[in-house]
Write an enzyme that holds these catalytic residues in place. Structure first.
Site, PDB file in Angstrom:
ATOM      1  N   LYS A 168       0.879  -1.167   0.000  1.00  0.00           N
ATOM      2  CA  LYS A 168       0.000   0.000   0.000  1.00  0.00           C
ATOM      3  C   LYS A 168       0.913   1.213   0.000  1.00  0.00           C
ATOM      4  O   LYS A 168       1.596   1.495   0.999  1.00  0.00           O
ATOM      5  CB  LYS A 168      -0.917   0.018   1.225  1.00  0.00           C
ATOM      6  CG  LYS A 168      -1.706   1.333   1.315  1.00  0.00           C
ATOM      7  CD  LYS A 168      -2.555   1.474   2.564  1.00  0.00           C
ATOM      8  CE  LYS A 168      -2.996   2.934   2.694  1.00  0.00           C
ATOM      9  NZ  LYS A 168      -3.861   3.170   3.861  1.00  0.00           N
ATOM     10  N   GLY A 200      -8.109   9.232   9.227  1.00  0.00           N
ATOM     11  CA  GLY A 200      -8.467   9.338  10.635  1.00  0.00           C
ATOM     12  C   GLY A 200      -9.480  10.423  10.960  1.00  0.00           C
ATOM     13  O   GLY A 200      -9.832  10.618  12.118  1.00  0.00           O
ATOM     14  N   THR A 230      -9.070   3.431  11.423  1.00  0.00           N
ATOM     15  CA  THR A 230      -9.463   4.197  12.601  1.00  0.00           C
ATOM     16  C   THR A 230     -10.931   4.019  12.965  1.00  0.00           C
ATOM     17  O   THR A 230     -11.271   3.942  14.155  1.00  0.00           O
ATOM     18  CB  THR A 230      -9.179   5.688  12.356  1.00  0.00           C
ATOM     19  OG1 THR A 230      -7.831   5.819  11.914  1.00  0.00           O
ATOM     20  CG2 THR A 230      -9.371   6.509  13.619  1.00  0.00           C
ATOM     21  N   ALA A 259      -9.600   5.706   3.476  1.00  0.00           N
ATOM     22  CA  ALA A 259      -9.449   6.845   4.406  1.00  0.00           C
ATOM     23  C   ALA A 259     -10.697   7.715   4.479  1.00  0.00           C
ATOM     24  O   ALA A 259     -11.352   7.997   3.477  1.00  0.00           O
ATOM     25  CB  ALA A 259      -8.256   7.720   4.062  1.00  0.00           C
TER      26      ALA A 259
END
Lengths: 259, 69
Positions: free
Chosen positions: A100, A161, A210, A187
């Protein structure tokens, strides 16, 4: 073994789950193990860092125990050179040429640096890596990464996050329309509806960390994400109704009593 | 026997002359499994660790997988 129904295929490899998870932020390896199990994930990211002689237990042991494939990332790299070296170290340490690819511009936004990202992608592809780049929600950049030979493109929904969800669903749709490789929303996912939306927009998979690891109950949220991704995928394949300005009765008007 | 000073994961470390990458990895990592090493910015393959001697002021990075992403 039965063939996987509607598999996610990346670089010729089949996955039964369209949820890719990260491991960062989990309060303990024990919670991480239970969350991974609840998520149903088959592909999970790790970061590469200096060895800590005092470390107890390894995230790798947890992934091995769960039978989850490891996807090393290049988190924390600011230049193509740093990212390429990190990918090579990961290949040596973990025996995988999948990476990644993250090349970030600054610590405040953690947004990808597009110039360094494309440069790193070209170098890694030339070196035989299977490159999954974390990218901006920019259709042109996604196209350039695909042209560079990346095995997928992974546009952000919003900053890492942040839990802000998908800020530009229109761009995600444009990326999906054009891409010849899997599109993985990476994300910004905050909760289950964000993951479902990503799949409804046509993404092939969702990558999140997250939203699960820092949830009040990570294991329960992992289960929610598993269902959200599956539901969003089914809805995409089923084909949603068009949106209308006015109501359209679902019960017949004919045959009402007193007419 | 003279000692060398090398920089291992950012910290100076004295090692005996003739020490190899394998010696230092064994000293800093609990296990060699899942570990990779870079000497002065270049990956040293595991098979070459024992045959790669360290020189004064070398920079050695020893990395492994941690939670992330």
């Amino acid at each position: 073994m039965n063939p996987i129904e509607d598999p996610l295929i990346i670089a010729g490899e089949e996955f039964g789950s369209r949820l890719i998870t990260g491991t960062g932020g989990a309060p303990s390896l024990h919670v991480l193990r239970d969350a991974l199990a609840a998520s149903g994930t088959e592909l999970t990211t790790v970061a590469m860092r200096r060895v800590d002689p005092a470390a107890r237990g390894s995230v790798l042991d947890v992934l091995r125990e769960r039978g989850v494939r490891v996807l090393p990332n290049t988190a924390g790299c600011f230049t193509a050179g740093e990212a390429v070296l990190t990918a090579k170290l990961a290949r040596e340490a973990l025996g995988t040429s999948w990476v990644k690819l993250e090349v970030i511009a600054d610590e405040r936004t953690l947004l990808p640096d597009p110039i360094e990202l494309v440069e790193a992608a070209e170098q890694l592809v030339a070196d035989g890596f299977t490159v999954l780049p974390y990218t901006n929600d920019d259709p042109v950049l996604a196209r350039r990464l695909e042209q560079a030979g990346c095995a997928a493109v992974m546009p952000l929904g919003s900053p890492i996050g942040s839990g802000l969800g998908i800020r530009n669903p229109h761009n995600i749709e444009l990326i999906v329309e054009e891409a010849g490789v899997p599109v993985i929303l990476d994300a910004g996912i905050g909760t289950a509806s964000d993951a479902a939306l990503a799949m409804e927009l046509g993404c092939d998979a969702v990558l999140l960390a997250t939203a699960v690891t820092r949830a009040q109950d990570p294991v329960a949220m992992a289960r929610a994400m598993r269902h959200a991704v599956a539901a969003g995928r089914l809805a995409r394949l089923a084909g949603r109704i068009p949106k209308r300005r006015y109501a359209r009765a679902s019960s017949p008007f004919e045959g009402r009593s007193g007419t | 026997m003279t000692a060398l000073t090398v920089v291992v994961n950012g910290a100076p470390r004295e090692v005996p002359a003739g020490a190899s990458v394998a010696d230092v990895v064994a000293a800093v990592a609990a296990s060699a499994a899942g570990v990779a090493a870079a000497l002065n910015g270049e990956v040293v393959r595991r098979a070459d660790w024992a045959a790669t001697p360290l020189r004064d002021a070398d920079r050695l990075e020893v990395l492994t997988a941690v939670q992330g992403g």
